[in-house]
Motif scaffolding. Sequence first.
Motif, short mmCIF file in Angstrom:
data_model
loop_
_atom_site.label_atom_id
_atom_site.label_comp_id
_atom_site.label_asym_id
_atom_site.label_seq_id
_atom_site.Cartn_x
_atom_site.Cartn_y
_atom_site.Cartn_z
N ARG A 41 95.23 28.70 21.92
CA ARG A 41 95.63 29.73 23.42
C ARG A 41 96.51 28.90 24.10
O ARG A 41 97.56 29.41 24.82
CB ARG A 41 93.89 29.92 23.93
CG ARG A 41 94.45 31.23 25.07
CD ARG A 41 93.22 31.52 25.96
NE ARG A 41 93.93 32.86 27.09
CZ ARG A 41 92.83 33.49 27.41
NH1 ARG A 41 91.65 33.30 26.98
NH2 ARG A 41 93.47 33.78 28.88
N TYR A 72 78.10 29.21 26.15
CA TYR A 72 79.09 30.83 25.64
C TYR A 72 78.23 31.45 26.11
O TYR A 72 77.25 31.61 24.83
CB TYR A 72 80.60 30.34 25.65
CG TYR A 72 80.22 30.21 23.97
CD1 TYR A 72 79.49 30.63 23.07
CD2 TYR A 72 79.99 29.11 23.16
CE1 TYR A 72 79.05 30.59 22.07
CE2 TYR A 72 80.14 28.33 21.89
CZ TYR A 72 79.98 29.64 21.16
OH TYR A 72 79.05 28.79 19.86
N HIS A 112 91.02 28.41 18.28
CA HIS A 112 91.37 29.10 19.37
C HIS A 112 91.85 28.84 20.75
O HIS A 112 92.41 29.45 21.24
CB HIS A 112 90.63 30.16 18.87
CG HIS A 112 90.67 30.76 17.96
ND1 HIS A 112 91.61 32.13 17.36
CD2 HIS A 112 89.18 31.41 17.05
CE1 HIS A 112 91.23 32.10 16.55
NE2 HIS A 112 90.33 32.41 15.70
N MET A 113 90.59 28.17 21.28
CA MET A 113 91.09 27.01 21.92
C MET A 113 92.39 26.61 21.76
O MET A 113 93.40 26.18 23.07
CB MET A 113 89.89 26.51 22.92
CG MET A 113 89.04 27.42 22.91
SD MET A 113 88.67 28.86 24.43
CE MET A 113 89.14 29.99 23.27
N TRP A 148 91.02 35.99 14.29
CA TRP A 148 89.49 35.05 14.99
C TRP A 148 88.93 34.68 13.82
O TRP A 148 88.59 33.87 14.35
CB TRP A 148 89.22 36.28 15.57
CG TRP A 148 89.83 37.04 16.81
CD1 TRP A 148 90.34 37.83 16.80
CD2 TRP A 148 89.95 35.99 18.12
NE1 TRP A 148 90.78 38.01 18.08
CE2 TRP A 148 90.96 37.32 19.16
CE3 TRP A 148 89.66 34.66 18.15
CZ2 TRP A 148 91.09 36.12 20.66
CZ3 TRP A 148 90.91 34.60 19.33
CH2 TRP A 148 90.76 34.90 20.60
N SER A 164 85.03 30.17 26.81
CA SER A 164 85.70 29.15 26.43
C SER A 164 86.94 28.60 27.52
O SER A 164 87.09 27.86 27.41
CB SER A 164 85.52 29.08 25.22
OG SER A 164 84.25 29.00 24.45
N TRP A 165 87.46 29.74 27.42
CA TRP A 165 89.07 29.40 28.08
C TRP A 165 88.19 29.46 29.40
O TRP A 165 88.97 28.69 30.15
CB TRP A 165 89.75 30.69 27.53
CG TRP A 165 91.21 30.44 28.82
CD1 TRP A 165 91.78 31.24 29.22
CD2 TRP A 165 91.79 29.50 27.84
NE1 TRP A 165 92.96 31.01 30.08
CE2 TRP A 165 93.24 29.65 28.31
CE3 TRP A 165 91.91 28.63 26.49
CZ2 TRP A 165 94.29 29.49 28.40
CZ3 TRP A 165 93.00 28.12 26.66
CH2 TRP A 165 94.45 27.56 27.39
N ILE A 167 86.12 28.32 17.45
CA ILE A 167 86.41 28.41 18.76
C ILE A 167 87.32 27.67 19.19
O ILE A 167 88.51 27.85 20.12
CB ILE A 167 84.90 28.71 19.48
CG1 ILE A 167 84.47 29.89 19.70
CG2 ILE A 167 85.27 27.77 20.78
CD1 ILE A 167 82.95 29.37 20.21
N LEU A 173 81.70 39.77 20.26
CA LEU A 173 82.65 39.00 20.42
C LEU A 173 84.20 39.97 21.26
O LEU A 173 83.21 40.74 20.69
CB LEU A 173 83.22 38.05 19.60
CG LEU A 173 82.67 37.19 18.45
CD1 LEU A 173 82.74 36.80 17.54
CD2 LEU A 173 82.69 35.92 19.59
N PRO A 174 85.02 39.28 21.76
CA PRO A 174 84.99 37.40 22.65
C PRO A 174 84.99 37.59 23.37
O PRO A 174 85.04 36.28 23.70
CB PRO A 174 86.58 38.35 22.28
CG PRO A 174 86.85 39.84 23.14
CD PRO A 174 86.03 40.47 22.55
N TYR A 200 85.05 33.72 23.62
CA TYR A 200 86.44 33.12 23.17
C TYR A 200 86.57 33.01 25.17
O TYR A 200 87.39 32.28 25.77
CB TYR A 200 87.28 33.74 22.52
CG TYR A 200 86.91 33.88 20.94
CD1 TYR A 200 87.29 32.39 20.77
CD2 TYR A 200 86.30 35.02 19.94
CE1 TYR A 200 86.77 32.70 18.89
CE2 TYR A 200 86.82 35.01 19.03
CZ TYR A 200 86.35 33.57 18.52
OH TYR A 200 86.46 34.30 16.79
N ASP A 201 86.19 34.11 25.59
CA ASP A 201 86.61 34.22 27.42
C ASP A 201 86.06 33.78 27.38
O ASP A 201 86.62 32.76 28.41
CB ASP A 201 86.49 35.78 27.23
CG ASP A 201 87.31 36.90 27.03
OD1 ASP A 201 88.46 36.03 25.99
OD2 ASP A 201 86.70 38.01 26.36
#
Length: 321
Positions: free
Chosen positions: A178, A116, A174-175, A236, A131-132, A171, A124-125, A128-129
């Motif tokens: 989500r 990432y 948070h994944m 976060w 990783s999604w 991460i 950030l973010p 996170y984006d």
Amino acid sequence: MADSTNAAEVVHDLFPFLRIFKDGRVERYKGADTVPPSLDPKTNVESKDVMISPETGQSARVYLPTNLQNPNIKLPLLVYFHGGGFVIETAFSPTYHNYLNTLVGESNVIAVSVEYRRAPEEPLPTAYDDSWTALKWVASHSNGNGPEDWLNRLADLGNVYFAGDSAGGNIAYHMCMRYGREKLEGVEVSGVVLIHPYFWGSEAIGSELKESIKRQFIEKLWRFAYPTTSGCDDPWINPLADPNMAGLGCSRVLICVGEKDLLRDRGWLYYEKLKESGWRGVVEIMESKEEDHVFHLIKPTGENAEAMLKKIVSFINQGKA
């Protein structure tokens, strides 16, 4: 003509991670080395690099055990997120390459080690984006017609695990949150492994009360990586600030902490609060005595590192709850 003296001026120094010069250059003190994919003779694990998003250049490293007992039986899939404070390290570093070889070889899974984009170049973010995006790429293989043959043929997307250490643990959490909200078609997440997760909060707890300088650095690093954050009680970085803790999208959680790690008490607190949240799953915690942050990457053959590896392997091999 540019003033070279002025350009060489350091405007941010986040030792031992990185420093930034006035001209915008970023110099990482560590975590910048990479190694190519390989067939590792010690673990009999093969790896290769794959493109996930041509638009951003995002990629990942995929790992496969070669000594398959039955090539017709699909393997659990582990999605791993590397650590490094959101600012250093990479999925392709020797540290993570060696660790994933060992983890895949011992647990007999297919793994996707996610690359990432990092702060400060991409604050950030973005991580996170990215990783999604990687997880959506994984999900594209659910019907057996995705872009990566190993996943199409051999990955059981009905038995998926997320894992990560430090920032990667953050991460992974948070994944999974989500995933609990949005799901991924064709993917069932069985569990998540949080290794020394980078969780924090504005109010000092436990051993943090005696470590004001270290606290200041951790908070500075967080604000540096996420300039638009609301602070150290941003959900976060502080999962306890999320009113939907119970929405975690899996049925099993393993948290690993180190006795001497400043993040230890945050791991224990999350463990206790998750149990109280109404989440209908099983959470376990393992504490490694006399060990500091991500010790298992620094001394992977030590007794405590091997014990933690054994616990993670057992957690994954237990299968779905």
